[in-house]
Design a protein around this motif. Sequence first.
Motif, PDB file in Angstrom:
ATOM      1  N   LEU A 165       8.607  -0.163   6.440  1.00  0.00           N
ATOM      2  CA  LEU A 165       7.039  -0.295   6.785  1.00  0.00           C
ATOM      3  C   LEU A 165       6.493   1.283   6.850  1.00  0.00           C
ATOM      4  O   LEU A 165       5.239   1.404   6.191  1.00  0.00           O
ATOM      5  N   LYS A 166       7.045   2.079   7.593  1.00  0.00           N
ATOM      6  CA  LYS A 166       6.450   3.444   7.613  1.00  0.00           C
ATOM      7  C   LYS A 166       6.292   4.044   6.457  1.00  0.00           C
ATOM      8  O   LYS A 166       5.329   4.957   6.079  1.00  0.00           O
ATOM      9  N   MET A 167       7.208   3.869   5.468  1.00  0.00           N
ATOM     10  CA  MET A 167       7.291   4.637   4.181  1.00  0.00           C
ATOM     11  C   MET A 167       6.149   4.307   3.517  1.00  0.00           C
ATOM     12  O   MET A 167       5.524   5.315   2.712  1.00  0.00           O
ATOM     13  N   VAL A 168       5.453   2.949   3.504  1.00  0.00           N
ATOM     14  CA  VAL A 168       4.436   3.050   2.553  1.00  0.00           C
ATOM     15  C   VAL A 168       3.101   3.219   3.177  1.00  0.00           C
ATOM     16  O   VAL A 168       1.942   2.907   2.555  1.00  0.00           O
ATOM     17  N   ILE A 169       3.014   3.444   4.460  1.00  0.00           N
ATOM     18  CA  ILE A 169       1.783   3.511   4.932  1.00  0.00           C
ATOM     19  C   ILE A 169       0.840   4.701   4.335  1.00  0.00           C
ATOM     20  O   ILE A 169      -0.430   4.341   4.018  1.00  0.00           O
ATOM     21  N   VAL A 170       1.267   6.013   4.211  1.00  0.00           N
ATOM     22  CA  VAL A 170       0.295   6.986   3.638  1.00  0.00           C
ATOM     23  C   VAL A 170      -0.069   6.688   2.352  1.00  0.00           C
ATOM     24  O   VAL A 170      -1.488   6.636   2.231  1.00  0.00           O
ATOM     25  N   PRO A 171       0.610   6.371   1.212  1.00  0.00           N
ATOM     26  CA  PRO A 171       0.337   6.077   0.012  1.00  0.00           C
ATOM     27  C   PRO A 171      -0.770   4.943  -0.154  1.00  0.00           C
ATOM     28  O   PRO A 171      -1.605   4.909  -0.781  1.00  0.00           O
ATOM     29  N   LEU A 172      -0.346   3.767   0.726  1.00  0.00           N
ATOM     30  CA  LEU A 172      -0.954   2.677   0.792  1.00  0.00           C
ATOM     31  C   LEU A 172      -2.391   2.658   1.282  1.00  0.00           C
ATOM     32  O   LEU A 172      -3.548   2.294   0.867  1.00  0.00           O
ATOM     33  N   ILE A 173      -2.593   3.443   2.456  1.00  0.00           N
ATOM     34  CA  ILE A 173      -3.835   3.530   2.978  1.00  0.00           C
ATOM     35  C   ILE A 173      -4.899   4.396   2.142  1.00  0.00           C
ATOM     36  O   ILE A 173      -5.994   4.347   2.146  1.00  0.00           O
ATOM     37  N   PHE A 174      -4.203   5.597   1.519  1.00  0.00           N
ATOM     38  CA  PHE A 174      -4.902   6.340   0.863  1.00  0.00           C
ATOM     39  C   PHE A 174      -5.616   5.903  -0.579  1.00  0.00           C
ATOM     40  O   PHE A 174      -6.725   6.145  -0.752  1.00  0.00           O
ATOM     41  N   THR A 175      -4.480   5.112  -1.233  1.00  0.00           N
ATOM     42  CA  THR A 175      -5.008   4.690  -2.398  1.00  0.00           C
ATOM     43  C   THR A 175      -5.978   3.348  -2.110  1.00  0.00           C
ATOM     44  O   THR A 175      -7.002   3.352  -3.020  1.00  0.00           O
ATOM     45  N   SER A 176      -5.913   2.718  -1.180  1.00  0.00           N
ATOM     46  CA  SER A 176      -6.889   1.636  -0.592  1.00  0.00           C
ATOM     47  C   SER A 176      -8.188   2.045  -0.503  1.00  0.00           C
ATOM     48  O   SER A 176      -9.102   1.554  -1.015  1.00  0.00           O
ATOM     49  N   ILE A 177      -8.332   3.144   0.201  1.00  0.00           N
ATOM     50  CA  ILE A 177      -9.551   3.704   0.598  1.00  0.00           C
ATOM     51  C   ILE A 177     -10.312   4.312  -0.665  1.00  0.00           C
ATOM     52  O   ILE A 177     -11.401   4.020  -1.084  1.00  0.00           O
ATOM     53  N   VAL A 178      -9.648   5.141  -1.433  1.00  0.00           N
ATOM     54  CA  VAL A 178     -10.028   5.872  -2.476  1.00  0.00           C
ATOM     55  C   VAL A 178     -10.788   4.825  -3.539  1.00  0.00           C
ATOM     56  O   VAL A 178     -11.667   4.925  -4.019  1.00  0.00           O
ATOM     57  N   THR A 179      -9.805   3.815  -3.639  1.00  0.00           N
ATOM     58  CA  THR A 179     -10.098   2.513  -4.652  1.00  0.00           C
ATOM     59  C   THR A 179     -11.297   2.108  -4.280  1.00  0.00           C
ATOM     60  O   THR A 179     -12.439   1.766  -5.243  1.00  0.00           O
ATOM     61  N   GLY A 180     -11.430   1.643  -3.079  1.00  0.00           N
ATOM     62  CA  GLY A 180     -12.511   0.915  -2.637  1.00  0.00           C
ATOM     63  C   GLY A 180     -13.736   1.756  -2.564  1.00  0.00           C
ATOM     64  O   GLY A 180     -14.913   1.116  -3.094  1.00  0.00           O
TER      65      GLY A 180
ATOM     66  N   SER B 290       0.359  -9.611   6.288  1.00  0.00           N
ATOM     67  CA  SER B 290       0.993  -8.773   7.154  1.00  0.00           C
ATOM     68  C   SER B 290       0.887  -7.310   7.096  1.00  0.00           C
ATOM     69  O   SER B 290       1.334  -6.342   7.551  1.00  0.00           O
ATOM     70  N   ALA B 291      -0.398  -7.010   6.385  1.00  0.00           N
ATOM     71  CA  ALA B 291      -0.804  -5.533   6.126  1.00  0.00           C
ATOM     72  C   ALA B 291      -1.097  -4.867   7.686  1.00  0.00           C
ATOM     73  O   ALA B 291      -1.082  -3.899   7.852  1.00  0.00           O
ATOM     74  N   GLY B 292      -1.821  -5.792   8.517  1.00  0.00           N
ATOM     75  CA  GLY B 292      -2.058  -5.518   9.748  1.00  0.00           C
ATOM     76  C   GLY B 292      -0.987  -4.832  10.714  1.00  0.00           C
ATOM     77  O   GLY B 292      -1.032  -4.041  11.583  1.00  0.00           O
ATOM     78  N   LEU B 293       0.455  -5.521  10.410  1.00  0.00           N
ATOM     79  CA  LEU B 293       1.444  -4.926  10.979  1.00  0.00           C
ATOM     80  C   LEU B 293       1.936  -3.688  10.604  1.00  0.00           C
ATOM     81  O   LEU B 293       2.400  -2.762  11.346  1.00  0.00           O
ATOM     82  N   VAL B 294       1.532  -3.249   9.151  1.00  0.00           N
ATOM     83  CA  VAL B 294       1.994  -1.998   8.919  1.00  0.00           C
ATOM     84  C   VAL B 294       0.955  -0.897   9.601  1.00  0.00           C
ATOM     85  O   VAL B 294       1.458   0.134   9.808  1.00  0.00           O
ATOM     86  N   MET B 295      -0.335  -1.404   9.648  1.00  0.00           N
ATOM     87  CA  MET B 295      -1.248  -0.580  10.016  1.00  0.00           C
ATOM     88  C   MET B 295      -1.087  -0.176  11.768  1.00  0.00           C
ATOM     89  O   MET B 295      -1.566   0.825  12.059  1.00  0.00           O
TER      90      MET B 295
END
Length: 417
Positions: A51-66, A352-357
């Motif tokens: 779960l911790k592994m995906v946090i940084v790339p997921l949040i970064f690409t999500s926000i930039v794309t949005g 379960s994205a909230g669980l990651v965050m």
Amino acid sequence: MFKLKLHWQIFIAMGIGAFIGLIYQNLYHGVPEGPVYQLIISLGTIFIRLLKMVIVPLIFTSIVTGVSGIGGGKNLGRIGMKTFFYYLTTSLCAILIGLTLTNIIQPGVGVDIGNQGSFDYSKLQTPGSPADILIRMIPTNPIQAASSGDMLGIIFFAIFLGVGLTRINTKYSNTLRDFFSASFEVMMNITQIVIKFAPLGVLGLITKVVAVTGFGLFAAVGKYILTIAGGLSIHILIVLPSVFYLLTGINPRKHFSAMASALATAFSTSSSNATLPVTIRCVENNAGVSNKISSFVLPMGATINMDGTALYECAGVLFISQVLGIDLSISSQLIIVITALLASVGAAGIPSAGLVMIFIVTQAVGFQDADVAVIIGTMLAVDRPLDMMRTMVNIFSDSIGASVIAKSEGETLYPNQ
């Protein structure tokens, strides 16, 4: 078992973990050991690390794309400001509801999980003023912020980068936007793969907590569920309908009826992204919102407007602090409010994205992973129904945002009714 839906797999894994943990509790009286036990609890450790592994790339690409998907010029003007103001306001309302209910009900107070002594009080971050929080959001080195897990800095830079992409030549912006969109799709896929391992992670985490402490923690889980569910219910049944009625003058029952299929899809999939096509169809065909508004507001909402997730993260971190016996100061709770708001912006619209965050928010106030992993594992065991409710709140808020903004732009809602 693997043919069952994920939430049933998690419930079954929780039961098996509790049974195994109870055996170890009776055999070793709270000090379990042995290679089989170590193997089982390692499943929980591995899942938390994934779960911790995906946090940084997921949040970064999500926000930039949005953010970059808004477009330039006019789209970043009037409609863009209305959209962001609406999302900011409703998310803050949701966070304050979660903060208030958790402080009043205190679902984690008095729960003994046996590891409070490992918490280092000196590591709590308590800035002197709100200005310090805002200053800390701006990274001096975005690469370093990413490597060190400085989520406030990562989120700030991602938003800035997304805005920057809308202001450069399309020859270059399209290339970068395609890259970040592809990266976001890959990270969502990876996250979904990780979430599929949730039953094994729950098995390891629940086995550990029951083997060490028995069922003490589960006494508070029911209270925790009621707290989260109560907050989500207040937001979707009182706050959002009130906003809709005050700004449109239309009976909110019409909107609930118009969004029925989207709400059902959200509840069954627990995914804002999977529900997006249904949400757009309901908002356009049933509520009468133009495609110009819906195609801009709703995709952005599926990425950055997460009222239910924001409420969950805020209340969840306070629950964790109460279980640990920590009385968070006003400044620490202010950190939770701001970080929960920013983290909800970066939460992907998947189950379960909230669980990651939630790890982002716990780290923001100085909680160490070793202190919170077992508690979060227990929260995960009952997360599926709460996740379904959170997704309903998220997409309903998106739909109301699109309707309110359409009304403010002079459009007529429900023209056939």
